[in-house]
Design a protein around this motif. Sequence first.
Motif, PDB file in Angstrom:
ATOM      1  N   GLN A  39       8.732   2.199   1.716  1.00 29.28           N
ATOM      2  CA  GLN A  39       8.259   1.116   2.571  1.00 29.28           C
ATOM      3  C   GLN A  39       6.790   0.794   2.288  1.00 29.28           C
ATOM      4  OE1 GLN A  39      10.686   3.481   4.079  1.00 29.28           O
ATOM      5  NE2 GLN A  39      11.814   1.755   3.223  1.00 29.28           N
ATOM      6  N   HIS A  40       6.052   1.791   1.843  1.00 28.98           N
ATOM      7  CA  HIS A  40       4.639   1.588   1.517  1.00 28.98           C
ATOM      8  C   HIS A  40       4.264   2.436   0.307  1.00 28.98           C
ATOM      9  CE1 HIS A  40       3.678  -0.479   5.333  1.00 28.98           C
ATOM     10  NE2 HIS A  40       4.513   0.381   5.876  1.00 28.98           N
ATOM     11  N   VAL A  41       3.305   1.937  -0.457  1.00 36.69           N
ATOM     12  CA  VAL A  41       2.668   2.719  -1.518  1.00 36.69           C
ATOM     13  C   VAL A  41       1.172   2.723  -1.246  1.00 36.69           C
ATOM     14  CG1 VAL A  41       2.106   2.864  -3.966  1.00 36.69           C
ATOM     15  CG2 VAL A  41       4.420   2.231  -3.256  1.00 36.69           C
ATOM     16  N   ILE A  42       0.580   3.905  -1.224  1.00 38.07           N
ATOM     17  CA  ILE A  42      -0.872   4.063  -1.090  1.00 38.07           C
ATOM     18  C   ILE A  42      -1.402   4.600  -2.408  1.00 38.07           C
ATOM     19  CG2 ILE A  42      -2.703   5.378   0.033  1.00 38.07           C
ATOM     20  CD1 ILE A  42      -1.085   5.277   2.610  1.00 38.07           C
ATOM     21  N   CYS A  43      -2.335   3.868  -2.998  1.00 38.44           N
ATOM     22  CA  CYS A  43      -2.895   4.251  -4.300  1.00 38.44           C
ATOM     23  C   CYS A  43      -4.399   4.425  -4.185  1.00 38.44           C
ATOM     24  CB  CYS A  43      -2.549   3.204  -5.354  1.00 38.44           C
ATOM     25  SG  CYS A  43      -3.222   3.585  -6.991  1.00 38.44           S
ATOM     26  N   THR A  44      -4.903   5.551  -4.679  1.00 40.74           N
ATOM     27  CA  THR A  44      -6.330   5.866  -4.572  1.00 40.74           C
ATOM     28  C   THR A  44      -7.151   5.345  -5.742  1.00 40.74           C
ATOM     29  OG1 THR A  44      -5.968   8.036  -5.588  1.00 40.74           O
ATOM     30  CG2 THR A  44      -5.878   7.922  -3.177  1.00 40.74           C
ATOM     31  N   GLY A  45      -6.558   4.479  -6.573  1.00 45.14           N
ATOM     32  CA  GLY A  45      -7.333   3.804  -7.606  1.00 45.14           C
ATOM     33  C   GLY A  45      -7.166   4.368  -9.000  1.00 45.14           C
ATOM     34  N   ASN A  46      -7.915   3.759  -9.932  1.00 44.04           N
ATOM     35  CA  ASN A  46      -7.883   4.125 -11.351  1.00 44.04           C
ATOM     36  C   ASN A  46      -6.474   3.984 -11.935  1.00 44.04           C
ATOM     37  OD1 ASN A  46     -10.659   4.750 -11.571  1.00 44.04           O
ATOM     38  ND2 ASN A  46     -10.313   6.787 -10.736  1.00 44.04           N
ATOM     39  N   GLU A  54       2.195  -3.477 -11.271  1.00 44.35           N
ATOM     40  CA  GLU A  54       3.476  -4.147 -11.037  1.00 44.35           C
ATOM     41  C   GLU A  54       4.582  -3.138 -10.755  1.00 44.35           C
ATOM     42  OE1 GLU A  54       4.072  -7.299 -10.590  1.00 44.35           O
ATOM     43  OE2 GLU A  54       1.923  -7.668 -10.810  1.00 44.35           O
ATOM     44  N   ARG A  55       4.506  -1.971 -11.378  1.00 43.50           N
ATOM     45  CA  ARG A  55       5.499  -0.941 -11.104  1.00 43.50           C
ATOM     46  C   ARG A  55       5.397  -0.464  -9.649  1.00 43.50           C
ATOM     47  NH1 ARG A  55       6.206   4.422 -14.767  1.00 43.50           N
ATOM     48  NH2 ARG A  55       6.254   2.765 -16.324  1.00 43.50           N
ATOM     49  N   LEU A  56       4.180  -0.361  -9.142  1.00 40.41           N
ATOM     50  CA  LEU A  56       4.009   0.020  -7.738  1.00 40.41           C
ATOM     51  C   LEU A  56       4.633  -1.029  -6.821  1.00 40.41           C
ATOM     52  CD1 LEU A  56       0.348   1.417  -7.638  1.00 40.41           C
ATOM     53  CD2 LEU A  56       2.505   2.634  -8.075  1.00 40.41           C
ATOM     54  N   ARG A  57       4.463  -2.302  -7.180  1.00 41.19           N
ATOM     55  CA  ARG A  57       5.060  -3.367  -6.370  1.00 41.19           C
ATOM     56  C   ARG A  57       6.589  -3.280  -6.376  1.00 41.19           C
ATOM     57  NH1 ARG A  57       3.315  -9.087  -7.972  1.00 41.19           N
ATOM     58  NH2 ARG A  57       4.574  -9.508  -6.124  1.00 41.19           N
ATOM     59  N   GLU A  58       7.156  -2.926  -7.520  1.00 41.35           N
ATOM     60  CA  GLU A  58       8.609  -2.824  -7.619  1.00 41.35           C
ATOM     61  C   GLU A  58       9.166  -1.729  -6.703  1.00 41.35           C
ATOM     62  OE1 GLU A  58       9.484  -2.157 -11.695  1.00 41.35           O
ATOM     63  OE2 GLU A  58       8.843  -4.158 -12.338  1.00 41.35           O
ATOM     64  N   GLY A  62       8.801  -5.495  -4.612  1.00 41.40           N
ATOM     65  CA  GLY A  62       8.004  -6.591  -5.143  1.00 41.40           C
ATOM     66  C   GLY A  62       6.954  -7.134  -4.203  1.00 41.40           C
ATOM     67  N   SER A  63       6.781  -6.504  -3.049  1.00 38.40           N
ATOM     68  CA  SER A  63       5.819  -6.989  -2.056  1.00 38.40           C
ATOM     69  C   SER A  63       4.437  -6.391  -2.279  1.00 38.40           C
ATOM     70  CB  SER A  63       6.297  -6.637  -0.641  1.00 38.40           C
ATOM     71  OG  SER A  63       5.293  -6.906   0.308  1.00 38.40           O
ATOM     72  N   SER A  64       3.449  -7.254  -2.577  1.00 40.79           N
ATOM     73  CA  SER A  64       2.086  -6.759  -2.748  1.00 40.79           C
ATOM     74  C   SER A  64       1.466  -6.361  -1.420  1.00 40.79           C
ATOM     75  CB  SER A  64       1.217  -7.822  -3.428  1.00 40.79           C
ATOM     76  OG  SER A  64       1.195  -9.010  -2.662  1.00 40.79           O
ATOM     77  N   THR A  65       1.994  -6.873  -0.295  1.00 39.58           N
ATOM     78  CA  THR A  65       1.427  -6.522   1.008  1.00 39.58           C
ATOM     79  C   THR A  65       1.764  -5.094   1.419  1.00 39.58           C
ATOM     80  OG1 THR A  65       3.364  -7.409   2.171  1.00 39.58           O
ATOM     81  CG2 THR A  65       1.510  -8.911   1.805  1.00 39.58           C
ATOM     82  N   SER A  66       2.730  -4.478   0.762  1.00 42.05           N
ATOM     83  CA  SER A  66       3.091  -3.089   1.067  1.00 42.05           C
ATOM     84  C   SER A  66       2.503  -2.105   0.073  1.00 42.05           C
ATOM     85  CB  SER A  66       4.617  -2.937   1.102  1.00 42.05           C
ATOM     86  OG  SER A  66       5.170  -3.723   2.132  1.00 42.05           O
ATOM     87  N   VAL A  67       1.715  -2.605  -0.886  1.00 42.70           N
ATOM     88  CA  VAL A  67       0.996  -1.749  -1.831  1.00 42.70           C
ATOM     89  C   VAL A  67      -0.466  -1.751  -1.422  1.00 42.70           C
ATOM     90  CG1 VAL A  67       0.343  -1.377  -4.235  1.00 42.70           C
ATOM     91  CG2 VAL A  67       2.622  -2.245  -3.682  1.00 42.70           C
ATOM     92  N   HIS A  68      -0.959  -0.602  -1.008  1.00 45.71           N
ATOM     93  CA  HIS A  68      -2.300  -0.488  -0.449  1.00 45.71           C
ATOM     94  C   HIS A  68      -3.174   0.287  -1.432  1.00 45.71           C
ATOM     95  CE1 HIS A  68      -0.260  -1.752   3.212  1.00 45.71           C
ATOM     96  NE2 HIS A  68       0.597  -0.753   3.015  1.00 45.71           N
ATOM     97  N   CYS A  69      -3.973  -0.434  -2.195  1.00 44.75           N
ATOM     98  CA  CYS A  69      -4.808   0.166  -3.233  1.00 44.75           C
ATOM     99  C   CYS A  69      -6.287   0.050  -2.879  1.00 44.75           C
ATOM    100  CB  CYS A  69      -4.586  -0.523  -4.578  1.00 44.75           C
ATOM    101  SG  CYS A  69      -2.947  -0.283  -5.291  1.00 44.75           S
ATOM    102  N   VAL A  70      -7.043   1.055  -3.274  1.00 44.46           N
ATOM    103  CA  VAL A  70      -8.500   0.975  -3.233  1.00 44.46           C
ATOM    104  C   VAL A  70      -9.022   1.172  -4.647  1.00 44.46           C
ATOM    105  CG1 VAL A  70      -8.717   1.746  -0.845  1.00 44.46           C
ATOM    106  CG2 VAL A  70      -8.713   3.436  -2.686  1.00 44.46           C
ATOM    107  N   ALA A  71     -10.288   0.875  -4.836  1.00 42.12           N
ATOM    108  CA  ALA A  71     -10.885   0.963  -6.166  1.00 42.12           C
ATOM    109  C   ALA A  71     -11.317   2.388  -6.490  1.00 42.12           C
ATOM    110  CB  ALA A  71     -12.094   0.030  -6.252  1.00 42.12           C
TER     111      ALA A  71
END
Length: 202
Positions: A39-46, A54-58, A62-71
Amino acid sequence: MASANFGELVLLLGDHHMPSRSISIPEPFQRMLLPNKMQHVICTGNIGNVEEYERLRELVGGSSTSVHCVAGEYDVINNGSIAANAEQGGGGNNATASSSSPPSFPETKVIQLGQFRVGIIGGHQVVPWGDLSALAMVRRRLNADVLVCGAKRQEGVVEYDGGYYIFPGSITGAYSACTPNVNPSFILLAVQGTKVVCYVYE
């Protein structure tokens, strides 16, 4: 997909450093991380390249609003301008990402998961990396119950100073300046209201 047994499934990962420090996510992990299961992906960057973003979105349909990335320290920070990417030599913001670099991301982000406010930070801003006293200040500033932090290459969960700190490690096992030998890892959270179950994979 969500289930009555597990609730919302949230994937925590980061520090891919692809292709500069690693060429791929380990095959056993790839077999586990299937599209439309989270339901969600949290990514700490890099992340390193747009294909991995795009793989994280898949993974979340395919929803970019459920992929939560920081730099991370090698990502482009989303401050309204185009900045240089130290590893890729290019970059942009969310509207102008190039074909080789993922979109730019904020330095921190806070999301709501169940009854928990979850803060996310790349981790390189805190010196020394993984220092709990410094991270506690970040967590309080973000008014978060849980802080997900990258940069530190040792995965795990720590309770400290009234909050929880989750370190997913590096999904590819990419080395860092402080840790030359790294085991690939990620963390899966099952969130049900006031309860969170944490699964660590390495």
